[in-house]
Scaffold this active site. Structure first.
Site, short mmCIF file in Angstrom:
data_model
loop_
_atom_site.label_atom_id
_atom_site.label_comp_id
_atom_site.label_asym_id
_atom_site.label_seq_id
_atom_site.Cartn_x
_atom_site.Cartn_y
_atom_site.Cartn_z
N GLU A 70 0.88 -1.15 0.03
CA GLU A 70 0.11 0.03 -0.12
C GLU A 70 0.77 1.18 -0.12
O GLU A 70 0.51 2.02 -0.79
CB GLU A 70 -0.84 -0.08 1.32
CG GLU A 70 -1.67 1.18 1.11
CD GLU A 70 -2.78 1.39 2.31
OE1 GLU A 70 -3.70 2.07 2.14
OE2 GLU A 70 -2.83 0.58 3.22
N ASP A 88 -0.85 -5.00 2.97
CA ASP A 88 -1.05 -3.90 3.76
C ASP A 88 -0.60 -3.86 5.09
O ASP A 88 -1.12 -4.75 5.87
CB ASP A 88 -2.75 -3.93 3.73
CG ASP A 88 -3.29 -2.48 4.23
OD1 ASP A 88 -2.51 -1.64 4.75
OD2 ASP A 88 -4.29 -2.02 3.83
N ILE A 90 -0.86 -1.89 7.78
CA ILE A 90 -1.73 -1.67 8.67
C ILE A 90 -3.07 -1.12 8.11
O ILE A 90 -3.29 0.00 7.61
CB ILE A 90 -1.38 -0.50 9.61
CG1 ILE A 90 0.13 -0.42 10.46
CG2 ILE A 90 -2.60 -0.09 10.80
CD1 ILE A 90 0.41 0.46 11.38
N ASP A 91 -4.01 -2.18 7.94
CA ASP A 91 -5.39 -1.73 7.30
C ASP A 91 -6.06 -1.37 8.45
O ASP A 91 -6.50 -2.00 9.55
CB ASP A 91 -5.87 -3.05 6.74
CG ASP A 91 -7.13 -2.78 6.26
OD1 ASP A 91 -7.08 -2.27 4.85
OD2 ASP A 91 -8.18 -3.36 6.70
N THR A 93 -5.99 2.33 9.19
CA THR A 93 -5.09 2.96 9.81
C THR A 93 -5.64 4.21 10.75
O THR A 93 -5.32 4.71 11.76
CB THR A 93 -4.42 3.84 8.88
OG1 THR A 93 -3.46 2.98 8.08
CG2 THR A 93 -3.12 4.94 9.32
N ASP A 215 -6.22 -4.38 0.31
CA ASP A 215 -7.25 -4.53 1.32
C ASP A 215 -7.84 -5.88 1.22
O ASP A 215 -8.20 -6.32 2.12
CB ASP A 215 -8.24 -3.28 0.81
CG ASP A 215 -7.68 -2.31 0.93
OD1 ASP A 215 -7.03 -1.63 1.89
OD2 ASP A 215 -7.94 -1.29 0.03
#
Length: 267
Positions: A70, A88, A90-91, A93, A215
């Site tokens: 990402e 990702d 940190i999905d 955030t 995602d």
């Protein structure tokens, strides 16, 4: 080949847990927060650090593998050939910044466009959802059962309230009748968490207008391994290299929602 994917699985789980420890250690430190496309599209120094952590580990052990991430530290990928890690760091955030919960690390690994392994790590709850193609799906060491059919009236659907109010992506009248018919709706602010919850049976469906590959990559592997259906809102397969609307649901429920409600959707 089995030994190869066992090796990939072992390293991925190890790195994900290490990354989770780094994130938890950051809770007591001040974050550096920036915005990307709009004021609600946040990125922190931890997002960037964790993605770079994964890239350095992958390149060290699997130098021939490619990485789609990402935060843009991976590569520009135009074909799905070979092994691709879709990450990702940190999905969710915004949840990470405001709540220090309801976020996850998401890692999907594909070979020639086919999902071979998926990992979603709910860092705060220490729940690692993981699946290997043909090997089942698990939360930590607990195997998840195949997804069973459920009626619309008995279903819990994850849906952001944006999609049933005035917005630029979908006529609110498409989904509002579905909302009045289902047992309940939820929204967690993290696609990875919502996809993991469908896999775990905590949700029955998830509908959103636009996600990037990082995602949905891991969640796609998890849900399909359990017999769930993963498409865009028109019922077409997702392309692991492209942004798309996403509709995932238990078998049967997917077909019913698609034909009864989403057939009115004009993408």
């Amino acid at each position: 080949m089995r030994d190869f994917w066992n090796q990939v699985d072992t390293y991925a789980k190890q790195w994900i847990k290490e990354a989770g420890d780094r994130i938890k250690a950051s809770f007591s430190r001040e974050l550096v927060i920036d915005t990307k496309s709009n004021p609600n599209d946040l990125v922190t120094n931890m997002d960037k650090d964790i993605e770079q952590f994964f890239i350095s580990k992958i390149k060290e052990v699997f130098p021939g593998h490619r990485i789609l991430g990402e935060e843009g530290y991976g590569e520009k990928i135009e074909t799905s050939e070979g092994v691709i890690w879709v990450i990702d760091p940190i999905d969710g955030t915004m949840n990470f910044v405001h709540q220090q919960r309801n976020f996850a690390i998401s890692v999907g690994i594909f070979e020639n466009g086919v999902g071979q392994a998926g990992f979603i790590y709910d860092v705060v709850h220490d729940e690692l959802y993981h699946a290997r193609k043909g090997k089942g799906a698990y939360i930590n060491d607990q195997q998840l059962p195949p997804l069973k059919q459920v009626s619309i009236e008995e279903s819990i659907v994850s849906l952001n309230a944006t999609w049933v109010t005035e917005n630029r992506r979908i006529d609110p009248s498409v989904l509002s009748p579905l909302v009045t018919r289902v047992r309940g709706t939820r929204s967690y602010g993290s696609a990875a968490i919502e996809l993991a919850y469908v896999a775990a049976g905590r949700l029955d469906a998830y509908i959103t207008m636009r996600l990037a590959p990082w995602d949905f990559a891991a969640g796609k592997v998890l849900i399909e391994e359990l017999g769930g259906v993963v498409t865009d809102l028109e019922g077409k397969p997702l392309d692991i290299l492209d942004r798309s609307s996403v509709f995932v649901a238990k078998p049967g429920l997917h077909e019913e929602i698609l034909s009864t409600y989403l057939s009115k959707y004009k993408g």
